[in-house]
Design an enzyme around this catalytic site. Structure first.
Site, PDB file in Angstrom:
ATOM      1  N   GLU A 302       0.822  -1.214   0.000  1.00  0.00           N
ATOM      2  CA  GLU A 302       0.000   0.000   0.000  1.00  0.00           C
ATOM      3  C   GLU A 302       0.852   1.259   0.000  1.00  0.00           C
ATOM      4  O   GLU A 302       0.688   2.153  -0.847  1.00  0.00           O
ATOM      5  CB  GLU A 302      -0.933   0.001   1.218  1.00  0.00           C
ATOM      6  CG  GLU A 302      -1.843   1.216   1.303  1.00  0.00           C
ATOM      7  CD  GLU A 302      -2.889   1.217   0.214  1.00  0.00           C
ATOM      8  OE1 GLU A 302      -2.760   2.047  -0.721  1.00  0.00           O
ATOM      9  OE2 GLU A 302      -3.821   0.403   0.278  1.00  0.00           O
ATOM     10  N   ASP A 306       1.235   4.047  -3.057  1.00  0.00           N
ATOM     11  CA  ASP A 306       0.792   5.425  -2.858  1.00  0.00           C
ATOM     12  C   ASP A 306       1.912   6.425  -3.118  1.00  0.00           C
ATOM     13  O   ASP A 306       1.721   7.438  -3.803  1.00  0.00           O
ATOM     14  CB  ASP A 306       0.284   5.610  -1.429  1.00  0.00           C
ATOM     15  CG  ASP A 306      -0.972   4.819  -1.125  1.00  0.00           C
ATOM     16  OD1 ASP A 306      -1.601   4.324  -2.083  1.00  0.00           O
ATOM     17  OD2 ASP A 306      -1.328   4.691   0.063  1.00  0.00           O
ATOM     18  N   SER A 550      -6.903   1.812  -4.321  1.00  0.00           N
ATOM     19  CA  SER A 550      -5.740   2.287  -3.584  1.00  0.00           C
ATOM     20  C   SER A 550      -4.793   3.063  -4.497  1.00  0.00           C
ATOM     21  O   SER A 550      -4.059   3.943  -4.033  1.00  0.00           O
ATOM     22  CB  SER A 550      -4.975   1.108  -2.968  1.00  0.00           C
ATOM     23  OG  SER A 550      -5.696   0.533  -1.911  1.00  0.00           O
ATOM     24  N   ASP A 593     -16.006  11.036 -19.465  1.00  0.00           N
ATOM     25  CA  ASP A 593     -17.158  10.257 -19.021  1.00  0.00           C
ATOM     26  C   ASP A 593     -16.915   8.769 -19.302  1.00  0.00           C
ATOM     27  O   ASP A 593     -16.488   8.395 -20.394  1.00  0.00           O
ATOM     28  CB  ASP A 593     -18.409  10.736 -19.757  1.00  0.00           C
ATOM     29  CG  ASP A 593     -19.687  10.257 -19.111  1.00  0.00           C
ATOM     30  OD1 ASP A 593     -19.612   9.656 -18.016  1.00  0.00           O
ATOM     31  OD2 ASP A 593     -20.765  10.494 -19.689  1.00  0.00           O
ATOM     32  N   ILE A 594     -17.167   7.939 -18.307  1.00  0.00           N
ATOM     33  CA  ILE A 594     -16.995   6.483 -18.442  1.00  0.00           C
ATOM     34  C   ILE A 594     -18.373   5.863 -18.633  1.00  0.00           C
ATOM     35  O   ILE A 594     -19.266   6.050 -17.788  1.00  0.00           O
ATOM     36  CB  ILE A 594     -16.302   5.887 -17.196  1.00  0.00           C
ATOM     37  CG1 ILE A 594     -14.991   6.619 -16.905  1.00  0.00           C
ATOM     38  CG2 ILE A 594     -16.070   4.394 -17.398  1.00  0.00           C
ATOM     39  CD1 ILE A 594     -13.966   6.569 -18.014  1.00  0.00           C
ATOM     40  N   GLY A 612     -22.877  10.478 -17.968  1.00  0.00           N
ATOM     41  CA  GLY A 612     -23.083  11.302 -16.783  1.00  0.00           C
ATOM     42  C   GLY A 612     -22.573  10.591 -15.539  1.00  0.00           C
ATOM     43  O   GLY A 612     -21.830   9.601 -15.612  1.00  0.00           O
ATOM     44  N   ASP A 614     -22.411   8.137 -12.419  1.00  0.00           N
ATOM     45  CA  ASP A 614     -22.943   6.812 -12.100  1.00  0.00           C
ATOM     46  C   ASP A 614     -22.247   6.295 -10.838  1.00  0.00           C
ATOM     47  O   ASP A 614     -21.150   6.750 -10.492  1.00  0.00           O
ATOM     48  CB  ASP A 614     -22.743   5.837 -13.266  1.00  0.00           C
ATOM     49  CG  ASP A 614     -21.295   5.725 -13.713  1.00  0.00           C
ATOM     50  OD1 ASP A 614     -20.478   5.177 -12.939  1.00  0.00           O
ATOM     51  OD2 ASP A 614     -20.978   6.200 -14.812  1.00  0.00           O
TER      52      ASP A 614
END
Length: 635
Positions: A302, A306, A550, A593-594, A612, A614
């Site tokens: 992690e 990061d 993450s 937009d996905i 839009g 979601d």
């Protein structure tokens, strides 16, 4: 006749005196409850009636009802006060508990038979304390106390059964009471429940498919391996900091999660050579350390992920702050960090819950022996956290109290990002809820995350480059190894800033799933997304392929940090709480937009990505040039 009148008058006066001396009683109402005992805990016996427990009553703050109004006033792009963030002193003064609140709760305790000398107000005025017997607590709260034991650790705690009650006139002055329903407990033994940094703890911990034999650092291979150049290409992100001394970005890690310095240089050597030897600026909170004595992906994955990506994306000129939180024995909770960032939070709504948050100095020996850090750490302009809980693990009062602090950070101009989760509509490990709200791996009711459901943080979901696709092709919702966490809170109401976008999704693309998620008008998440699949990460001297929201959160933090740099260079304020802005019509061009993919879980396909906003990818992924231009146009 005169005598009779005098007798009646005396009787009336006598009754009035008795009434004046009688306890101030109002009907009891259920103040806090939980539908299920957290996983692993079970009652083993009734608590002994003469046992003494430290009853702690967190007092409600003034002006909390106006919290969203205050925050929107400085965060909404159409507000005349946009960017006029509050000082920490103004925040503390605005939400301090009122004298009426203190007097009402103290009066109830005394009227109920608790001697006034046993009731103490803590120095901040936010916490009433009284040592009481179990019998007294049961009478005060209308509940029964049990001794609970954790199946794996054997740790025990005293708590009440499912609910507790307060008089109606008292309830509105109280946020929560402990010990009652909060099961992240430490009583006399060390507990691991609230150590969010423990390997595997929390719904957001990265996943890996193992070691990579050959590294591809070419744009044509971004569907197989994500490296910093892929992220830059995806989001058109090229930026050289102008005023790095005025700007700041923070990454939060919870010990024993820790980065490995040699892994940083291994990563930088391949992907950002000018940063070899560079390290994050470590701020140790309550004994936070990277020297934990052991390693591996579960411990280092992690932190390495990061920091390797946040630092390489912001570049050498922009320092990155590491908030390393909690020692490697006592650990830490989110409240540990909040205590350090804002000293008023140490006592806000009664302060930390001793049954939910670590205690410093370490009462068990061997850990951090200094005092709990309370204030003194300046929050970075953008803070990214890749850890979270499931909502069912905590009580509403505990979550609401913490969520309010995130709003206070927003008031002060801080952008707070959290990963949305890696199990789609399910909770940590793929667990769901049954029809009664109990955790159940066979359940079909969706299990939202926290703080993802808090309306005052920005929740970050995950996308992917589809197998065989080019880096310039549209991304989809992440469906490799992990699924982007998303859904609807069971605790928090829908904030006004997302109402139009969420209602449009539900009306134009009704998901079905009757009875499987909260349709009463609740906070929906995530808010936005970034890539979360196939990241190349150096861990313990080898490269691994890593997946998870993450990754999405620190990548988003790096991009937003660049926006802050540009605004600060022009003499403007940092962007602060971004949700009202990113949901506004002004920012539609600021995101890709996905429109494909979903977030399966709980025996369903989950929600689907649609045009839009979601509940899979939020408003989409960053389009940095358009995003930067839009924010520079704001005051």
């Amino acid at each position: 006749m005169l005598v009779a009148s005098r007798v009646l008058l005396a009787l009336a006066l006598g009754l009035s005196s008795v009434a004046a001396l009688a306890p101030r009683i109002s009907p009891r109402v259920r103040h806090e409850s939980r539908s299920a005992i957290p996983r692993g805990w079970a009652p083993v016996r009734r608590a002994e009636s003469d046992s003494v427990i430290p009853l702690r009553i967190g007092l409600a703050q003034a002006n909390l009802a106006a919290l969203e109004e205050y925050l929107l006033d400085v965060s909404h792009p159409e507000s005349p006060n946009y960017g006029e963030h509050w000082s920490p002193a103004k925040v503390a003064q605005t939400f301090r508990p009122s004298a009426e609140t203190v007097d009402t709760v103290r009066g109830w305790l005394v009227d109920s038979g608790i001697d006034a000398g046993r009731v103490r107000l803590n120095p901040s005025g936010g916490w009433l304390l009284a040592n009481v017997t179990v019998a007294e607590a049961e009478e005060l709260l209308g509940t029964e106390y049990y001794v609970y034991e954790h199946a794996e650790s054997g740790h025990k705690q005293v708590g009440c059964d499912r609910a507790y009650h307060l008089p109606e006139h008292v309830s509105k002055h109280v946020e929560l009471v402990t010990p009652t329903l909060h099961f992240d407990a430490k009583v006399k033994k060390r507990s691991t429940k609230s150590k969010v940094g423990n390997p595997g703890s929390g719904p957001v911990s990265p996943k890996t498919t193992g070691q990579i034999k050959n590294i591809f650092n070419q744009l044509q291979n971004c569907d197989e391996q994500i490296t910093p150049i892929c992220v830059r290409a995806l989001y058109n992100f090229e930026y050289i900091p102008i005023v790095p001394n005025k700007n700041s970005i923070g990454i939060v890690e919870y010990t024993p999660q820790a980065y490995v310095p040699s892994d940083m240089d291994m990563f930088f050597g391949n992907f950002s050579p000018s940063q070899v030897g560079q390290r994050p600026q470590l701020i140790s909170i309550d004994g936070g350390t990277i020297d934990v004595g052991f390693g591996g992906f579960d411990v280092n994955g992690e932190s390495n992920l990061d920091l390797q990506y946040s630092m390489s994306l912001v570049g050498k000129r922009q320092p990155v702050t590491l908030y390393q939180t909690g020692d490697d024995l006592e650990g830490a909770s989110f409240n540990t960090l909040l205590d350090a960032l804002d000293g008023s939070y140490c006592t806000f709504e009664g302060g930390d819950d001793p049954f939910s948050d670590p205690t410093y100095p370490d009462p068990f020996g061997g850990g951090y022996q200094g005092p709990e850090q309370c204030g003194g750490v300046t929050p970075a302009h953008v803070i990214s956290t890749s850890y979270s809980y499931d909502e069912f693990d905590l009580t509403p009062a505990y979550m609401e109290r913490q969520c309010a602090e995130y709003a206070k950070l927003g008031l002060m101009g801080v952008t707070v990002l959290f990963s949305s989760g890696d199990y789609g509509v399910a909770g940590n490990g793929g667990i769901c809820l049954d029809s009664e709200g109990f955790p159940d791996f066979e359940g079909d009711v969706f299990a939202p995350s926290f703080p993802g459901g808090c309306p005052y943080i920005t929740s970050v979901g995950a996308t992917q480059i589809n197998p065989g696709a080019k880096v310039t092709d549209p991304e989809s919702a992440c469906m490799q190894v992990i699924y982007s966490g998303g859904g609807f809170s069971d605790v928090f109401a829908m904030p006004s800033y997302q109402k139009s976008a969420v209602e449009k999704y539900l009306s134009q693309y009704p998901p079905g799933y009757a009875g499987q998620f909260n349709t009463s008008g609740s906070r929906a998440y995530p808010d936005l997304s970034a890539n979360g699949a196939n990241y190349v990460v150096a861990v313990q001297g080898e490269y691994l392929l890593v997946y998870g929201t993450s990754a999405s959160s620190p990548v988003t933090a790096a991009i937003l940090s660049a926006v802050n740099d540009a605004r600060l260079a022009l003499g403007k304020k940092p962007i602060g709480f971004i949700n009202p802005t990113i949901y506004s019509s002004l920012f539609k061009i600021a995101f890709h937009d996905i429109v494909s993919g979903s977030n399966p879980g709980c025996g369903t396909n989950g929600f689907s990505a649609q045009p839009g906003w979601d509940p899979v990818t939020g408003v989409g992924t960053p389009n940095f040039p358009a995003m930067l231009a839009a924010w520079l146009l704001l005051p």
